[in-house]
Every structure is written in structure tokens, then in C-alpha cells.
Scaffold this motif. Sequence first.
Motif, mmCIF file in Angstrom:
data_model
loop_
_atom_site.group_PDB
_atom_site.id
_atom_site.type_symbol
_atom_site.label_atom_id
_atom_site.label_comp_id
_atom_site.label_asym_id
_atom_site.label_seq_id
_atom_site.Cartn_x
_atom_site.Cartn_y
_atom_site.Cartn_z
ATOM 1 N N GLN A 87 7.113 -13.961 5.387
ATOM 2 C CA GLN A 87 7.962 -12.371 5.376
ATOM 3 C C GLN A 87 9.035 -12.778 5.689
ATOM 4 O OE1 GLN A 87 5.961 -11.214 9.243
ATOM 5 N NE2 GLN A 87 3.789 -11.748 7.927
ATOM 6 N N LEU A 108 10.948 -9.467 7.581
ATOM 7 C CA LEU A 108 10.948 -8.067 7.847
ATOM 8 C C LEU A 108 12.164 -7.390 7.789
ATOM 9 C CD1 LEU A 108 9.244 -8.951 10.945
ATOM 10 C CD2 LEU A 108 8.191 -7.758 8.915
ATOM 11 N N ARG A 126 12.244 -5.126 3.912
ATOM 12 C CA ARG A 126 10.700 -4.725 3.713
ATOM 13 C C ARG A 126 11.033 -4.041 2.265
ATOM 14 N NH1 ARG A 126 8.415 -1.406 7.274
ATOM 15 N NH2 ARG A 126 6.826 -1.554 6.281
ATOM 16 N N LEU A 177 5.828 -5.996 3.898
ATOM 17 C CA LEU A 177 6.372 -6.853 5.213
ATOM 18 C C LEU A 177 7.026 -7.633 4.873
ATOM 19 C CD1 LEU A 177 2.766 -8.103 6.852
ATOM 20 C CD2 LEU A 177 4.563 -6.815 7.498
ATOM 21 N N GLN A 193 -9.177 -11.810 2.922
ATOM 22 C CA GLN A 193 -8.499 -10.939 3.571
ATOM 23 C C GLN A 193 -7.324 -11.471 3.910
ATOM 24 O OE1 GLN A 193 -10.293 -8.887 5.585
ATOM 25 N NE2 GLN A 193 -10.752 -9.423 4.067
ATOM 26 N N PRO A 194 -6.240 -10.246 4.510
ATOM 27 C CA PRO A 194 -5.219 -11.012 4.594
ATOM 28 C C PRO A 194 -4.585 -11.708 5.146
ATOM 29 C CG PRO A 194 -5.797 -8.337 5.399
ATOM 30 C CD PRO A 194 -7.279 -9.301 4.762
ATOM 31 N N ASP A 214 -1.501 2.789 -0.117
ATOM 32 C CA ASP A 214 -0.740 3.688 1.105
ATOM 33 C C ASP A 214 1.381 4.170 0.377
ATOM 34 O OD1 ASP A 214 -2.951 4.603 2.128
ATOM 35 O OD2 ASP A 214 -2.434 3.401 4.085
ATOM 36 N N GLU A 235 -7.357 8.389 3.859
ATOM 37 C CA GLU A 235 -6.269 8.030 3.458
ATOM 38 C C GLU A 235 -4.788 8.360 3.400
ATOM 39 O OE1 GLU A 235 -6.046 5.114 1.091
ATOM 40 O OE2 GLU A 235 -8.996 4.449 1.216
ATOM 41 N N THR A 236 -3.851 7.834 4.061
ATOM 42 C CA THR A 236 -1.991 7.872 4.235
ATOM 43 C C THR A 236 -1.515 8.973 2.509
ATOM 44 O OG1 THR A 236 -2.020 6.372 6.351
ATOM 45 C CG2 THR A 236 -0.531 7.921 5.040
ATOM 46 N N ALA A 237 -2.380 8.301 1.879
ATOM 47 C CA ALA A 237 -1.556 8.855 0.698
ATOM 48 C C ALA A 237 -2.310 10.090 -0.036
ATOM 49 C CB ALA A 237 -1.383 8.057 -0.433
ATOM 50 N N LEU A 245 9.101 -2.355 11.408
ATOM 51 C CA LEU A 245 7.350 -1.278 11.341
ATOM 52 C C LEU A 245 7.682 0.405 11.903
ATOM 53 C CD1 LEU A 245 5.080 -3.828 12.094
ATOM 54 C CD2 LEU A 245 5.938 -3.573 10.029
ATOM 55 N N ASN A 290 0.373 1.008 11.095
ATOM 56 C CA ASN A 290 0.845 -0.084 11.160
ATOM 57 C C ASN A 290 -0.298 -1.445 11.652
ATOM 58 O OD1 ASN A 290 2.517 0.344 9.184
ATOM 59 N ND2 ASN A 290 4.706 1.239 11.337
ATOM 60 N N LEU A 344 -2.384 -3.514 10.967
ATOM 61 C CA LEU A 344 -2.842 -4.710 10.019
ATOM 62 C C LEU A 344 -1.056 -5.106 9.598
ATOM 63 C CD1 LEU A 344 -3.954 -6.499 8.348
ATOM 64 C CD2 LEU A 344 -4.349 -4.873 6.314
ATOM 65 N N LEU A 345 -0.210 -4.088 9.585
ATOM 66 C CA LEU A 345 0.867 -4.834 9.544
ATOM 67 C C LEU A 345 1.109 -5.951 10.658
ATOM 68 C CD1 LEU A 345 2.743 -2.088 7.287
ATOM 69 C CD2 LEU A 345 1.912 -4.079 6.323
ATOM 70 N N GLN A 356 0.172 -8.864 10.575
ATOM 71 C CA GLN A 356 0.527 -9.957 10.575
ATOM 72 C C GLN A 356 2.201 -10.539 10.463
ATOM 73 O OE1 GLN A 356 -0.582 -9.505 5.419
ATOM 74 N NE2 GLN A 356 -0.757 -7.761 6.598
ATOM 75 N N ALA A 357 2.596 -9.899 10.739
ATOM 76 C CA ALA A 357 4.374 -10.157 11.134
ATOM 77 C C ALA A 357 3.845 -11.104 12.529
ATOM 78 C CB ALA A 357 4.805 -8.744 11.690
ATOM 79 N N GLU A 397 2.882 -15.021 11.960
ATOM 80 C CA GLU A 397 4.731 -15.696 10.990
ATOM 81 C C GLU A 397 5.340 -15.645 12.497
ATOM 82 O OE1 GLU A 397 4.758 -15.498 8.359
ATOM 83 O OE2 GLU A 397 6.649 -16.260 7.415
ATOM 84 N N VAL A 411 -5.293 -13.365 11.092
ATOM 85 C CA VAL A 411 -5.531 -12.878 11.438
ATOM 86 C C VAL A 411 -6.844 -12.449 10.685
ATOM 87 C CG1 VAL A 411 -5.289 -10.157 10.163
ATOM 88 C CG2 VAL A 411 -3.559 -11.715 10.696
ATOM 89 N N VAL A 424 -10.033 -9.474 9.604
ATOM 90 C CA VAL A 424 -9.489 -7.537 9.671
ATOM 91 C C VAL A 424 -11.920 -7.384 10.327
ATOM 92 C CG1 VAL A 424 -10.078 -6.117 7.749
ATOM 93 C CG2 VAL A 424 -7.833 -7.528 8.081
#
Lengths: 291, 516
Positions: free
Chosen positions: A50, A52, A55, A76, A235-236, A250, B232-234, B309, B368, B370-371, B374-375, B378, B389, B391
Motif C-alpha cells: 500500500q 496510502l 491513493r 489503498l 477475501q481481501p 463504489d 450501495e454507495t454508488a 481515508l 471505510n 474494510l479499507l 487492510q491499511a 500493513e 483481515v 471479512v
Amino acid sequence: MASIADTAAPRRFRIGQTDLIQKIAIATALILFACALFAPLIAPYDPLAQSLLSRLRPPMGFDRYASGHYTGTDELGRDVLSRALYGLRLTLTLAFAGAVIGLAIGGTLGLIAGLRRGWVEDTIMSLVDMQIAIPFTLVALLILSLFGSSLTVLVLVLGIAGWEQYARIVRAEVRKLGALPFIEAARAAGAGPVYTARHHVLPNIVSPLVVQFTLAVSNIVILESTLSFLGLGVQPPQPSLGSMVGLGRDYMPTAPWIVLTPAALIVALTFSVQILGDWLRDRADVRLRDR
Amino acid sequence: MFRLMLTTAIAALPYAASAQEITVGAANMAPYLDPGRDHSNVGSQFYYNSFDTLIDRDHTKLEPEWVPALATSWELIEPTVMELKLREGVKFHNGDDMTADDVIFSLNRMMQATFPPYVVRAKDRLGNFTHAEKIDDHTIRIHAEREEPLWETLISLQQVMIIPEAYTKALSGDPEVAEDSDYEAFALAPVGTGPYAIESFQPGEKLVWARFDDFWGDRAPLARVNVVQIAETASRVTALKTGEADIITNLAPDQLSLVDSDPNLKTEGSATALFHVMIMNQNHPKLQDPRIRKAMSLAIDRDALNEALWLGKAVVPSSHTMVEMGALHQPDLVTFEYDPERAKALLEEAGYDGFEITYDTAATYYTNGLLAAQAIMEMWAAVGINGKVQVRDKWSGNDPEMMARNWSNPMYFADPFGSFGVMWAPNGPSQSEGRFNTDADYAEKWERFRFSTDVAARKEAYREVMERVKDDPAVLPLYRPFESWGMKQSVNWAPMPGHIPYVLDFRAGSISLADS
């Protein structure tokens, strides 16, 4: 009434075009397979690394392009191209693993149904009909919801996705072969069912199975992408083509490159593999080959 | 062709917003609506428009300023007894008059709760109240067990909003008895005294508010409000841009430019009174050494998360404290820090051998979320923590296998007790779920913090509680998220500083439409 000449002319025209499309598709498939195979060597970045502060940077040629990230960065700050290459690798691995499992299950059951007949055949073909009747995506969602979406469960789900196609093909071929003289001769010479299946039946149904396998790979790519898009697949942070599209949706209005790169690969992969399957079928089918 | 156009126009009529009608595209719709049992971020959006408390506050102000609501006056007649005079002429949405019996019923269903969901809510915030009693048709008294430093604060909670007794009891079984099934039924057909009646409610999908003409206060500015879940946001942004929605909720900072760049649209937002937190399981066999959990916490650069974020719009706290807590706000406390070198040293001291530490998150529930997860992986990797992670859309905070996960810790009311206190009290929800431990020392500090009537004593006790949290962490507040709402330029609405998080306040003075 249409004459033979009337129907033959467009056929030649179609074949002439298809040959070019087939060549392009085969070349595309080979390039994609090579990219997947050598992803660790050609990906410019670690797909999980990543940054950050970088992004949502756009691809090369746009304002705010981050040098070296040719197709941009994701939410990310990860390199989209590197993730897409690794995603392609994982998606193809899952697709082949799923197709092999489907072949093993469907082929075995189809062989048994074709050789044993009677209630065994009826039972197996009823299962085939059930599988065809139920939308498999719903079944897959249910299984993944109940048992989690680990890679093992995902591979098994993808494996049972298309077993019924193999079963139908193998059963039909076995029944057709069963009436031929060389099979009857083998039986008359005292060959048992297992020996007959292994030495006389299987070698003669390899061609249709190879074709079905190729088509199944393409279908499984779509299924894996669908499940991952819905968040129940890979999965992520591991990337697959479907999960990249799913997690990037999104950002479609603001950072469409996150979705476009993996989506383009899904289209290219399924299209080329599908055409490859058609090509193999044409070559395997004597009636089509002679036209 | 004409017939087709006419048919289309007629079909579209019910959806065309009139001057006093709006549609809200909400990220989530509640599965039930009962202000007593609910304390979710989703549900808290909806109660204030349809229900009233006895005492309210001026929500335009950050500092609490108590105002009459269903009670017109109140006074402490003893240190443990408050007497309240009830407003006359109040009607429920079903046409019933509000009586002292309704008030007593509403309060005692929580203070003497038997319905399990009420028991949980009563225990975590209303435990000091024993009962309410009727003095006459317009006077009631509320009794506390111990001297209560937060009288008005607790009597203005969503959980003690007033509901009709006869209507509720008659929803199932014996109409003279309040049964659990009555409360279950009420949650699907709720009735209150607020300015908007709930005209229809489809759990998880849609809610329709209609102006209540017999409301005791100022007339509701909107005739009708449709709240539709658009997950959904979009899709929410698209609904706003196409005019399908007038307001949309839960816009991530990444989406703000998309709305703000449209001349017909705008955004409103604030660092909401809620922390996104990371919780850690003190009782997981591999995390029992507090040095491991300290390292997990020290490794997280929350300022970097905020910058990346939240575009720097979130608020990163140094302790579990918020400006809304007024005199109890302690910004000088430093309970949580970023110190990767110290994290590495602690891991080495603890003999961490690289075992995998899982971090659970829902896919979309927290903006944010999930983001950030993941951050954080790291950041953990940078100090040598092998994080992963997971989910999981199902809540895992009560799973003994849970190692760490995200959660939110809202400010349920403007006091440290209303934020940290609700979640981390001795025998509170976190301890009950088996991932947090307290002892006699913690309980003693807690008691002083909770019940001291002297503000300085409460502050000092809270500081001591925070020291305990620092020494043996089970929680790390990541930030106060900057939550945004998108809306048409014609809508004049913004979140108010005096509300708990996410409240969609459409009462008089809170919203207006430019063309109305």
C-alpha cells in the motif's frame, strides 16, 4: 425450399471470419496464460503493497498520474496493474482447479451411469437434473455463507458448479460406445467393467471432455468473479479479478480505472477461452472438421 | 403513443416529490423500530422524528441546555427522586391521549425490564433507576437507587421515549398485560407522540413518515418523508443525481467531490460523536499478554489513516474523550499513541513468534471499515505482526476465537459514561461477551467516575480508568469518522451538534425546502 448451395455459402463466409477471430482469441488466451504464469516476474509492484498517500491515482496520461503505476492505483494506493496480474493468476488457478474437480466428479458419475444403467443411472441422472434445475449461483452463495469463504471451500464450490455437464456428456458417449462392436468384443473376451472403461471407453471420450473442460474454465471464471464481486469469494487483501471489480464498484464514478482493468481482463479471458473451446470442438468433431 | 405517455405519467405520480415531500436514500434501514430496545447507529437515525422524551435538549447547541418536552417542568425533591409535571393535551399517533399511565408504563418497561432486549439496555445505562410512579394524572416521580449526577441526561435518552400503554398491550395476547410478544409487535408497528407518524414500515427496506397534525409542538415542516434503503454507495449517489432521492446518507469522503461538483447538489457533514474503534480480546489465549495488545495498538498510525481515508476530516483522539462531554472532556489525556519502535520492542519482550492475528470486519457496515482494516494490516506488518483481515458480516465480538475486530463506540449521551462507559463498565457488554476483564480496583475507579457528584472527582477517576486501559488495552479508538450526507441544493438540512450520531432530525427548525 433452400438448396444446399444456399446454406453452404454463408457457412463459408462465417468460417472465413471465425478463423481470424479464433487466431486472435488463441493468441489472447496464450498471452493471458503467460501473464498469469509469470505475474511475479512482470508485475511492477507487490500487489499487496500500500501507499496510502498515493491513493486513487489515475493511469498514465492523466493528471495526478503516479509514476510507474501505469494503470493507476486503487483505494489503498496499491498498483492496479500488479493486482490485476496477480488476480488473473488466482482467478485462472481457481478456474482450472474447479474445472478439474468438476471433471473428476462428473466424469466418474457419468461413466458409472453409462456402464451400470438401471437405478444407478436413474439416481445419477436425477441428481444431474436437480443441479440443472437449481440456479447454482444461489447454491454457491448458500454454501459460502454457511461454511465461510476460505479458498478450499471456494475451490470445492467452483468444482461442483459444472459437474453435471461432464456427467451428461460422458454418460451419452459411454452409451453410444457401448453399442459398438469393439466394446462388445472386449466384453465377449471377458473384460470387466473397470477394464473396459479404462482401456476402451475413456480413450474414446477424451475429445468431448477436453472441449467441455475448456468451456467450464470460462464459466467458472464468471462464477468466481460473481462470487468475489458479492464479497463471498476471494477475501481481501488477496486480489482476484472479481473481487477487484466488487471492491472497486463504489469508485466507478470517481476512479473507474480500478474496475476497468480487471473487468477488461475478465472479458478478454472468458471470450478467448470460449472461442478456444469452440475451436477445439470444431477440431474434435469430425462432422464439423470436414465442412 | 399518447396513451403510453399518459400511463407513464400516471404511474410516476406517486413517486414525484411534492414541495413538502422528500425521499431519503439511506445506507441501512432498521430491522425493527423500538426506541427502548435499540441503540444501533442505524436505528438512531429514525426515532427523534416520531417519539418524544420527557426532557429534551436544544440540539443546536453543543453544551447541554435542557428544554421541556413531554414534561413541562421537573425538580429533584430528594437526591434520589425527581418529580416531573406532564404536558397536557398530548396525543399519540393512533389518536389516544397521553396519560401519566403511559409515561409510567414506558419508563418502567425499561427500569423494571423483563423483556430481554430491554433488560440489556436498562442494565448498560439505566441501572441506577429503580422505578417510576404516578402521583396524579399530570405528575410522576422517578426513583434512583443512588444519588444520580446525570439526571436530565439519562431522562432524555432515546431508550426512555414514551409509547402508548393500551395500544402496546393490545397488540397480542391479553390486552391487559404487557407480554414480550406485545413488544415484538410494537417494534414492527411503532406509535409515538412525535411530529411525524410512521405511516408504513417495511423492515430493512423502507419507512414512510407522514406529518402528525395533532403534534403538541411546532408543526412538522414536511408532509411526507420516504426513507428507502439503498445499500450501495454508488447507487445512492446515482439516486441523488437522478432526483430519485433528495438526501442520501453515509457518503465516504472519496465520494464528496462527486456530489459537490454537481451544481444542483451539496454535502453536509461533521466529525460525528462516535469512535470507530479496534477491539482486542483480552482472553484469547494468544493475546493474554498485554504487551502484544499494546503493540497492536502502538503500531497503528491513526493520523495516516485519517489523512488517507478521511482526507484529514476525521478527528483522532488521544484518549477516549469527546468535546461534547463538556466539563468531562479531557483532551490533555494521552492514552493512545503511535510508536512503532515501542511496538517492536514490546513484541520482542513478549516473545511474539509471528503467530497470525486476525482482524474481523464487516464488508460495508462501517464507512471505510474494510479499507482501514487492510491499511492496519500493513502497519502491523511494518512492526512484525502477522495480521490477517477476515471479512465477517456476522458480529464476532462474542466469539472466543475473535482476536481483534472493528466496532463503533457511539456517544449514546453526552458524558464519558455515555460513550466509553456504556461499553466498558464492570459487567457491561464487553465483559459480558467475554473479551474484557475488570477487577475490584477497576470497579472502584469506575464507581467514583460514575457516581461522584463533583466534576473534578469524576474527571480524576476517569483519568485513572484510562490509565488502566492504557496498561491493559482492550480497545483503541481509531478516529471520529467524518460522516457526510448528500442532498439537493434546495434542501436546507445539516446534522446538529446536540444530537447523538446519525439522527435524521426533520422537526420544525431543523429542515426546510427552498421551494416550499
